[in-house]
Scaffold this active site. Structure first.
Site, PDB file in Angstrom:
ATOM      1  N   THR A   1       0.805  -1.221   0.000  1.00 51.54           N
ATOM      2  CA  THR A   1       0.000   0.000   0.000  1.00 51.54           C
ATOM      3  C   THR A   1       0.840   1.273   0.000  1.00 51.54           C
ATOM      4  O   THR A   1       0.281   2.369   0.007  1.00 51.54           O
ATOM      5  CB  THR A   1      -0.908   0.037   1.241  1.00 51.54           C
ATOM      6  OG1 THR A   1      -0.089   0.006   2.418  1.00 51.54           O
ATOM      7  CG2 THR A   1      -1.866  -1.137   1.250  1.00 51.54           C
ATOM      8  N   LYS A   2       2.162   1.147  -0.024  1.00 51.11           N
ATOM      9  CA  LYS A   2       3.016   2.329   0.096  1.00 51.11           C
ATOM     10  C   LYS A   2       3.115   3.094  -1.227  1.00 51.11           C
ATOM     11  O   LYS A   2       2.667   2.641  -2.275  1.00 51.11           O
ATOM     12  CB  LYS A   2       4.408   1.925   0.589  1.00 51.11           C
ATOM     13  CG  LYS A   2       4.402   1.352   1.996  1.00 51.11           C
ATOM     14  CD  LYS A   2       3.897   2.359   3.010  1.00 51.11           C
ATOM     15  CE  LYS A   2       4.061   1.911   4.449  1.00 51.11           C
ATOM     16  NZ  LYS A   2       3.160   0.834   4.857  1.00 51.11           N
ATOM     17  N   ASN A   3       3.725   4.282  -1.172  1.00 50.91           N
ATOM     18  CA  ASN A   3       3.826   5.119  -2.368  1.00 50.91           C
ATOM     19  C   ASN A   3       4.597   4.448  -3.490  1.00 50.91           C
ATOM     20  O   ASN A   3       4.340   4.681  -4.666  1.00 50.91           O
ATOM     21  CB  ASN A   3       4.499   6.452  -2.024  1.00 50.91           C
ATOM     22  CG  ASN A   3       3.625   7.349  -1.184  1.00 50.91           C
ATOM     23  OD1 ASN A   3       2.788   6.872  -0.424  1.00 50.91           O
ATOM     24  ND2 ASN A   3       3.807   8.654  -1.305  1.00 50.91           N
TER      25      ASN A   3
END
Length: 409
Positions: free
Chosen positions: A211-213
Site C-alpha cells: 500500500t506504500k507510495n
C-alpha cells in the site's frame, strides 16, 4: 479498524499515470472503492520474467542495482535493501550496539512493527506524544519523554508522509545524530528545504509494502550517510555473514565466510529488486497524481463541519501524501456509514499505548503519558488515496463522507 478492501476501483488511471497499470484498472466498476490499490509500472512483468529466467532470483546483481538507483533518487551515500521497514528498524538498532534494555524514544501513534523492532532488539520503548496539528512528535513532546527516562536512541516517524524536523527532535532528545533512526515508511516523495527524506540521514528506513507510495509487495531499505552503518546492516541482513551467496559464487569467489555479528534473515531478493527498479521510475508521476488528488479533496472538504483536514504544507515542507488523514467525531460510526456507501477506509494507527501486549510490558504509567495521542487517535480516518483513483470514484468518497458528517451537525 478497517482494512484494505479486495474490491477494485476500476475507473481508468489518469493521464499522469499512463506509464503504470493498476491491478484492476481494466475491470468494470465495482460497488466498493477500496482504501488502496497497488499500482504497478508497465515495465514490471518483462523485468520480472528476465530475472526468473536468469538463474539467480535471490539477493544478487539486481538488488545491488536497486540499491544504487534508490540512493541516486534520494541523493543518499548508501542504501541497503532489506526484507521490510520493520527489519530495517531492528537492524539499525542492533547495529548501534546499545546496552541491553536501553530506552528508545518512539511515537505511540505508530505501526506496531516499529514497537516490535525496539523490543526484538532487546530495548525498551519510551512513548512520545504528538503535536495535534502535524500528528508527529514536536520538540516539546520529545523533551518531555526524554525527561521521564533518558534515552539511548530515538525512532522518529513521518506520519502519513509529513516529514519531521529530525534535527530539532534530535536536539530535544539530547542525542547525537548517530543515535536517531528515521521511520520513513511513509517517506518517499517527502522533503524538507528541498532535501529528500533520507538524503543526509544517519539511518532512514523505508517501506515498499503493497500500500506504500512505491509498492513492491514486501521490502524495505536503509538509507545512510555512514559507511560503517551500511556495512554492518548489509552483513546483518543475512545472519551476520561476511559474504552473501552472490559474492561467494562469483568467479574466483570462495565458499568460506565468517559471522562476526549475530544478524537476521532479512534480505531482499532480486525479484523484489527488479520490481522496485521499475516502480522507482514511475514514482515521480505517481507523486504528482497524489498531489492532484489531495488538492481535490482539500477543495471539496474545506469548511465541512465536524471535519479536520490534514496538516497543510508549511514553508520548506514537501508532504509525501502517503495518507490523507482526516479527523472526525464518532469515527467508528462514520467508518460504518462509509462502508455502507461503498467506500473503504483505514485507520493509522491504533496507538501502542492501547495494545494489550505493550500495556503489559510498559505499564499503566508509561501508557498514560501520551494524552494527545489517545484523544486524537479516536478521531483519525484515512480516506482512499492512490494513483488511478478516478475523479468519479473520489467524488463518491467526498459525497459519502459529507453525508455522514451532516448527520452529526
Amino acid at each position: 479498524m478497517t482494512t484494505d478492501s479486495p474490491a477494485a476501483d476500476t475507473a481508468a488511471a489518469s493521464a499522469s499515470a499512463t506509464a503504470s497499470t493498476s491491478a484492476t484498472a481494466d475491470k468494470p466498476e465495482q460497488a466498493t472503492i477500496p482504501f488502496a490499490i497497488p499500482t504497478v509500472a508497465s515495465e514490471v512483468p518483462d523485468a520480472v520474467a528476465k530475472v526468473l529466467g536468469s538463474g539467480w532470483i535471490t539477493t544478487g546483481p539486481q538488488t545491488g542495482a536497486f540499491e544504487q538507483d534508490f540512493a541516486d533518487h534520494l541523493g543518499a551515500a548508501h542504501v541497503v535493501a532489506v526484507a521490510s521497514c520493520t527489519a530495517a528498524l531492528e537492524l539499525c538498532l542492533r547495529a548501534m550496539n546499545l546496552p541491553p534494555g536501553s530506552a528508545v524514544l518512539t511515537p505511540s501513534l505508530t505501526f506496531c512493527g516499529a514497537i516490535n523492532a525496539i523490543l526484538h532488539a532487546g530495548h525498551r520503548p519510551v512513548l512520545v506524544d504528538i503535536d495535534e496539528d502535524t500528528l508527529v512528535p514536536s520538540p516539546e513532546t520529545v523533551a518531555a519523554a526524554a525527561a521521564r527516562r533518558a534515552p539511548a536512541a530515538m525512532i522518529t516517524q513521518n506520519q502519513g508522509g509529513y516529514p519531521v524536523d529530525v534535527e530539532a527532535l534530535t536536539e530535544a532528545a539530547g542525542l547525537d545524530r548517530t543515535r536517531v533512526i528515521e521511520d520513513a515508511a511513509h517517506g518517499p516523495g517527502a522533503a524538507r528545504d528541498g532535501v529528500p527524506v533520507g538524503a543526509h540521514s544517519f539511518a532512514a528506513c523505508f517501506s515498499f509494502y503493497a500500500t506504500k507510495n512505491m509498492p513492491i509487495g514486501e521490502g524495505g531499505a536503509v538509507a545512510t550517510s555512514d559507511q560503517e552503518l551500511a556495512d554492518r546492516v548489509r552483513s546483518m541482513r543475512l545472519h551476520g555473514m561476511s559474504k552473501d551467496s552472490w559474492r561467494r559464487y562469483l568467479p574466483g569467489g570462495s565458499w568460506r565466510y565468517d559471522v562476526k555479528n549475530v544478524g537476521l534473515k532479512a534480505n531482499m531478493t532480486d525479484v523484489q529488486a527488479v520490481i522496485g527498479r521499475a516502480q522507482l521510475g514511475a514514482l515521480p508521476a505517481w507523486q504528482r497524481e497524489r498531489g492532484e488528488l489531495v488538492a481535490r479533496y482539500d477543495a471539496a472538504l474545506a469548511g465541512l463541519p465536524n471535519l479536520t483536514l490534514p496538516q497543510r504544507d508549511l514553508d520548506g515542507v514537501q508532504h509525501a501524501w502517503h495518507l490523507y488523514q482526516v479527523r472526525v467525531p464518532d469515527r467508528d460510526a462514520v467508518i460504518a456509514e462509509l462502508e455502507t456507501a461503498g467506500v473503504g477506509t483505514s485507520v493509522h494507527f491504533i496507538p501502542a499505548s492501547h495494545m494489550t501486549a505493550y500495556q503489559s510490558i510498559l505499564g499503566p504509567k508509561e501508557c498514560a503519558a501520551v494524552p494527545v495521542t489517545d484523544r486524537v487517535a479516536d478521531e483519525l480516518l484515512s480516506l482512499p488515496l492512490y494513483p488511478g483513483l478516478s475523479a468519479a470514484a473520489q467524488d463518491r468518497v467526498i459525497t459519502a463522507i459529507t453525508e455522514a458528517l451532516r448527520t452529526r451537525g
